[in-house]
Design a protein around this motif. Structure first.
Motif, short mmCIF file in Angstrom:
data_model
loop_
_atom_site.label_atom_id
_atom_site.label_comp_id
_atom_site.label_asym_id
_atom_site.label_seq_id
_atom_site.Cartn_x
_atom_site.Cartn_y
_atom_site.Cartn_z
N SER A 48 0.89 -1.23 0.15
CA SER A 48 0.06 -0.18 -0.17
C SER A 48 0.76 1.22 -0.03
O SER A 48 1.96 1.19 0.53
N ILE B 3 -0.05 3.68 1.84
CA ILE B 3 -0.60 4.70 2.90
C ILE B 3 -0.04 4.08 4.27
O ILE B 3 0.06 2.63 4.39
N ASP B 4 0.74 4.86 5.11
CA ASP B 4 1.08 4.59 6.25
C ASP B 4 0.19 5.14 7.34
O ASP B 4 -0.54 6.12 7.16
N TYR B 5 0.28 4.56 8.55
CA TYR B 5 -0.71 4.78 9.47
C TYR B 5 0.11 5.38 10.72
O TYR B 5 0.77 4.51 11.27
N ALA C 183 -6.68 -0.89 11.04
CA ALA C 183 -5.84 -0.39 10.17
C ALA C 183 -5.49 -1.34 9.43
O ALA C 183 -5.07 -1.15 8.03
N VAL D 93 -3.17 -0.59 5.38
CA VAL D 93 -2.01 0.27 5.59
C VAL D 93 -0.68 -0.46 5.45
O VAL D 93 -0.76 -1.78 5.67
N PRO E 170 1.23 -4.92 8.01
CA PRO E 170 2.27 -3.94 8.15
C PRO E 170 3.21 -4.04 8.88
O PRO E 170 3.38 -4.68 9.79
N LEU F 247 -9.03 6.85 7.48
CA LEU F 247 -8.42 5.64 6.42
C LEU F 247 -9.47 5.66 5.41
O LEU F 247 -9.21 5.26 4.33
N GLN G 33 -8.63 6.04 1.62
CA GLN G 33 -8.84 5.10 0.71
C GLN G 33 -9.85 5.27 -0.41
O GLN G 33 -9.83 4.99 -1.68
#
Length: 249
Positions: free
Chosen positions: A82, A84-86, A103, A108, A146, A238, A242
């Motif tokens: 992905s 996207i980092d969280y 998450a 993520v 993740p 998120l 997304q």
């Protein structure tokens, strides 16, 4: 994944995977397959490691302490990571478990705890976080687990951003965001690499908000008119990311 494979148990292993491999499981996973699931020799499972895709494997040795699996075929290629980092301020254990699981389900690529002025929890059980991420991936047919990063402070994160995240935007939930429509604020980002930051229960301090808003790579977004708990805010943020610039479009 073929439908006939969807009912098979899924197991994450931290080992390389390839057809023809013989995988010896550790005691806890052997116990899970043999004692909990009551699998016997010849029964099938799906294995994945977050790197090589998913593979169908057969239980070749049903030892309760050291079960062995024969890797038969790849059922799915590895999905790309992905973008996207969280990032989040740690919260109390039960709700942190929930947040990590959701998450992971939201796709993520990394989980990055941050200490802020109003952070409630200073101790973090990283093994527990990793276990929750793995469990969510196993249950939801996710092939990317993740990465769990060590905690840092918000100030250090901002100071080092140019070295570690040169092309990544930092989206943070800001109750005083000038643009009330999150979709409008996110649209200019396209599908660039992003990190989503949710603050602590007490919110960011005024100094922290000023620090974030002063950075050219930071994008404030509104999560709406209601006050949300941190774990709820994580899901909302998120989902917005997304659905507007991610894979839910």
């Amino acid at each position: 994944m073929p439908r006939k494979h969807k009912t098979l148990p899924r197991l994450f292993i931290d080992q390389p995977l390839a057809m023809g491999d013989q995988i010896k499981l550790e005691k806890a996973q052997s116990n899970y397959l043999v004692n909990v699931l009551r699998l016997g020799e010849g029964d099938e499972v799906i294995l994945f490691n977050g790197r090589d895709g998913a593979f169908r494997a057969t239980l070749a040795n049903g030892s309760k302490k050291a079960a062995q699996l024969a890797v038969e075929e790849q059922t799915n290629p590895q999905t790309p990571p992905s973008h996207i980092d969280y990032l989040f301020a740690p919260i109390k254990t039960a709700r942190l478990d929930y947040m990590v699981q959701k998450a992971t389900e939201m796709g993520v690529n990394a989980l990055r705890p941050l200490q802020t002025q109003h952070t409630q929890m200073s101790r973090i059980n990283y093994d527990r976080m990793r276990a929750n991420a793995v469990e969510a991936a196993e249950q939801c047919e996710i092939l990317n687990v993740p990465t769990v990063h060590e905690a840092t402070t918000l100030e250090k994160l901002i100071a080092n951003w140019g070295e570690t995240d040169t092309d990544r935007k930092l989206i943070f939930a800001d109750e005083e965001a000038e643009i009330s429509d999150a979709a409008e604020a996110l649209k200019p980002l396209g599908q660039s690499n992003v990190a989503v930051l949710i603050g602590p229960e007490g919110g960011f301090s005024e100094a922290e908000r000023e620090l974030l808003r002063a950075q050219s790579f930071c994008v404030p977004i509104s999560l709406g008119p209601r006050i949300l708990r941190a774990d709820t805010a994580a899901i909302v943020a998120l989902t917005l990311v997304q659905s507007n610039i991610g894979d839910l479009r």
